[in-house]
Scaffold this motif. Structure first.
Motif, short mmCIF file in Angstrom:
data_model
loop_
_atom_site.label_atom_id
_atom_site.label_comp_id
_atom_site.label_asym_id
_atom_site.label_seq_id
_atom_site.Cartn_x
_atom_site.Cartn_y
_atom_site.Cartn_z
N ILE A 185 0.83 -1.20 0.00
CA ILE A 185 0.00 0.00 0.00
C ILE A 185 0.86 1.26 0.00
O ILE A 185 0.48 2.29 -0.55
N LEU A 190 1.03 4.18 -6.21
CA LEU A 190 -0.26 3.49 -6.15
C LEU A 190 -1.41 4.49 -6.03
O LEU A 190 -1.44 5.31 -5.12
N GLY A 191 -2.36 4.40 -6.98
CA GLY A 191 -3.48 5.33 -6.97
C GLY A 191 -4.84 4.67 -6.81
O GLY A 191 -5.83 5.34 -6.53
N THR A 213 -6.37 0.04 4.83
CA THR A 213 -5.77 0.85 3.77
C THR A 213 -6.11 2.32 3.93
O THR A 213 -5.24 3.20 3.80
N ARG A 217 -3.45 5.13 4.29
CA ARG A 217 -3.35 6.09 3.19
C ARG A 217 -4.74 6.60 2.83
O ARG A 217 -5.43 6.01 2.00
N ASP A 219 -5.50 9.00 1.09
CA ASP A 219 -5.57 9.52 -0.27
C ASP A 219 -5.79 8.43 -1.31
O ASP A 219 -6.12 8.72 -2.46
N LEU A 220 -5.61 7.18 -0.93
CA LEU A 220 -5.70 6.07 -1.87
C LEU A 220 -7.16 5.68 -2.11
O LEU A 220 -7.91 5.45 -1.16
#
Length: 322
Positions: A185, A190-191, A213, A217, A219-220
């Motif tokens: 992750i 990674l988007g 996750t 993150r 923002d992911l």
């Protein structure tokens, strides 16, 4: 207007499902996601959970300590008959269980080699593994981990789901996320993370991964892809719900996030990146590593469909590769 360019997508196949053969859904998605600048990885968290996380001598030995601790805390006072019997067996035959744990790797190896076709060895190995899954499950009681499924009778509604996801004591997937998923992750490019589920027994693990996750993150973008009935009411845990029956929603999402893609209606499933040699069904391992097409593997001379879109193998002496 796209405010950023999506360059990296991670497809995750969550526990718990059979680790016998490579997962079909993420391979289908991987084959149909086409973009000149897209980088796509597949991670079979289910296989990793069994082979490298749960069914290891080190982990199972540690779980025996957890069981003893929970026993001292009184966590097993009102258990069912089977659990009580297993606890009693563990108390009186501690050395026997230690011996089982010491050879778990050998039992797994039997299922992934030609020894799979030796009934005595195969059945003995399966029994050893099932016994160790039952033992490991005690550490996460009332959760129950099986070779091809997962259950927790305490999770009866979505309120129970929320409590389970944060419970280190009963959720066996949190440690998997911490030890085996976190570094994936953290990949800077990674988007988009896509969790693919085909069965209800995968839902709690998938939501655990999603929650973990988003905490790691925020923002992911996290998406859940599966059957409509499995996705129902899961919207609070992910950013997007994607029905597997209509992949146009997936491609719209990828395009919106900045990764242009095209839909290939007849694409052959792509298993690139999956550890094909690690899957436990010896026959399917030979198929997928032999270069034969998936259709030939599943519906060729030695296989047939059950008429519902499900493929299965016909085993016998003539099935062994020459």
């Amino acid at each position: 207007m796209k405010d950023r360019k999506l360059s990296h997508i991670l497809l995750v196949h969550p526990p718990v499902a059979s680790p016998a053969a490579p997962p079909w859904t993420p391979a289908q998605v991987a084959a149909r996601l086409i973009g000149p600048d897209l980088c796509l990885d597949q991670y079979d968290a289910n296989l990793d959970f069994f082979l490298n996380h749960f069914l290891t001598s080190e982990n199972l030995t540690g779980l025996m300590g957890v069981i003893e601790k929970r026993k001292m805390q009184g966590d097993y006072k009102e258990v069912d008959t089977y659990t009580a019997s297993l606890l009693a067996n563990l108390a009186t035959n501690h050395g026997h269980w230690e011996s089982k744990i010491a050879v778990v790797g050998r039992s797994l190896k039997i299922l992934g080699t030609e020894d799979f076709y030796r009934p005595g060895l195969c059945m003995a190995a399966l029994k050893e593994i099932n016994d160790l899954l039952a033992l490991g499950s005690l550490a996460f009681y009332p959760s129950c981990i099986r070779w091809d499924g997962f259950s927790n009778p305490a999770v009866r509604n979505w309120t129970g789901v929320g409590a389970f996801l944060e419970n280190q004591e009963t959720n066996p997937f949190l440690s998997l996320c911490q030890e085996r998923l976190a570094h994936r992750i953290a990949h800077p490019g990674l988007g988009l993370l896509i969790l693919t589920i085909r069965a209800p027994d995968q839902l709690l693990a998938a939501l655990t991964v999603a929650r973990f996750t988003k905490k790691l993150r925020s923002d992911l973008h996290v998406a859940l892809l599966g059957h409509d009935m499995l996705l129902k009411d899961a919207a609070n845990y992910v950013d997007s719900l994607l029905p597997e029956s209509d992949l146009s929603h997936l491609f719209e999402l990828v395009d919106r996030l900045g990764g242009g893609s095209a839909l290939e209606q007849s694409a052959v499933p792509d298993f690139t990146g999956l550890p094909l040699q690690d899957y436990l069904a010896y026959r399917s391992k030979w198929f997928f590593s032999s270069g034969r097409s998936p259709d030939a593997c599943l519906y060729g001379r030695n296989g047939r469909s059950d008429g519902r879109g499900t493929a299965f193998f016909l085993h016998g002496p003539d099935m062994l590769p020459e």
